[in-house]
Design a protein around this motif. Sequence first.
Motif, short mmCIF file in Angstrom:
data_model
loop_
_atom_site.label_atom_id
_atom_site.label_comp_id
_atom_site.label_asym_id
_atom_site.label_seq_id
_atom_site.Cartn_x
_atom_site.Cartn_y
_atom_site.Cartn_z
N VAL A 1 -9.61 -9.21 -1.82
CA VAL A 1 -8.37 -8.58 -1.80
C VAL A 1 -7.85 -7.92 -2.64
O VAL A 1 -7.39 -6.85 -2.48
N ALA A 2 -8.33 -8.23 -3.98
CA ALA A 2 -7.71 -7.45 -5.03
C ALA A 2 -8.35 -5.85 -5.19
O ALA A 2 -7.67 -4.69 -5.30
N ALA A 3 -9.77 -5.82 -4.67
CA ALA A 3 -10.48 -4.54 -4.59
C ALA A 3 -9.69 -3.68 -3.65
O ALA A 3 -9.55 -2.60 -3.64
N THR A 4 -9.64 -4.18 -2.38
CA THR A 4 -8.93 -3.61 -1.15
C THR A 4 -7.32 -3.08 -1.55
O THR A 4 -7.13 -2.08 -1.33
N ILE A 5 -6.69 -4.20 -2.06
CA ILE A 5 -5.07 -3.61 -2.37
C ILE A 5 -5.11 -2.50 -3.61
O ILE A 5 -4.56 -1.44 -3.68
N ALA A 6 -6.04 -2.84 -4.49
CA ALA A 6 -6.07 -1.79 -5.56
C ALA A 6 -6.62 -0.30 -5.30
O ALA A 6 -6.02 0.64 -5.35
N THR A 7 -7.58 -0.21 -4.28
CA THR A 7 -8.15 0.89 -3.67
C THR A 7 -7.06 1.39 -2.89
O THR A 7 -6.79 2.72 -2.78
N GLY A 8 -6.36 0.48 -1.89
CA GLY A 8 -5.24 0.98 -1.09
C GLY A 8 -3.92 1.62 -1.91
O GLY A 8 -3.42 2.61 -1.44
#
Lengths: 170, 159
Positions: free
Chosen positions: A10-17
Amino acid sequence: MEPLRRAVLVAATIATGMMAGLCYAYAISFLPGLGRTDDRTFIAAMQQTNEVIEGGWLFVIFLGALVFTALAAALHLGADRRAALPWIVAGFVLYAATFVITVGANVPLNEELAAAGDPDRIADLAAVRDRFEAPWVRWHIARTVANVAAFGCLSLALLRAGRMNRGAGI
Amino acid sequence: MDALIVTLTLLAVLGAGLVAGVFFAFSTFVMRALAQIPAPQGIAAMQAINVTVLNPWFLGAFVGTAVLCAAGVVVSLVRWSEPGSVYLLAGSVVYLVGCIVQTRVFHIPRNNALAALDPSDADSAQRWTWFVSTWTAWNHVRTAASAAAAVLFAVSLLD
């Protein structure tokens, strides 16, 4: 392990987003807005933006997206977790491209613009703007496309991981 | 979780994440930079941004996510027993209230007031300073709300 694996993805997805949205903001509002202003306003706003953008929260998220995505890939190497792995790896590669374009193309152009000095003392404002604006915008659009695509891949990884968590197979 | 809810939630992650990043840009550096350059240039740049931002790319993400959230509220309530429903509902409400309602109530009236300013007017500088501080403070709230919504949608996909 499972809560950690979920939290990291989730952290990877939201940071990339968030990075994708930040690039998107430049591409769809900040650059077209500044593009309409005169040379002095354009150069002053761009120089000042580049100065305040360094460090702080932005840096945490810019690097965090890369680190969390690498970590998410490592946590999905197990045979029972592999369904999400190809999308995480694709997300990592695309975000790495964003990273390389930023460091290799946009940052050097920013440094050149900063070296032009105070806009009030620049003799030929139009020439300084011409050397900067077109290549910077071109590279910016390239990194935005790569970053948004990375975000899309990581969201699909979430979908795959979720299906697996529910035992619905792949 | 059926295909309809999954597709809706996936698109909501993408939409809310992009919108969060857009507001994040204004919260972390755009407004700070515009506040530091001479006021007439800062005002002119923000006025131009407020005009050009009303394009299909931004509105598609901003309003499109709101439409997904409205659908998310309905779908999550109708199919409450499905996994992830509670997160889908929470994310939708957070986005609709924290982003859409707040923008309508707070940012749009201020943007309209800014549009009416003449950048070269002497008293515009003072109103610009006030605009930057209040607009940015509430923009932090929009950033946090849309990022929280994106996280809730992501968790919903994993649930």
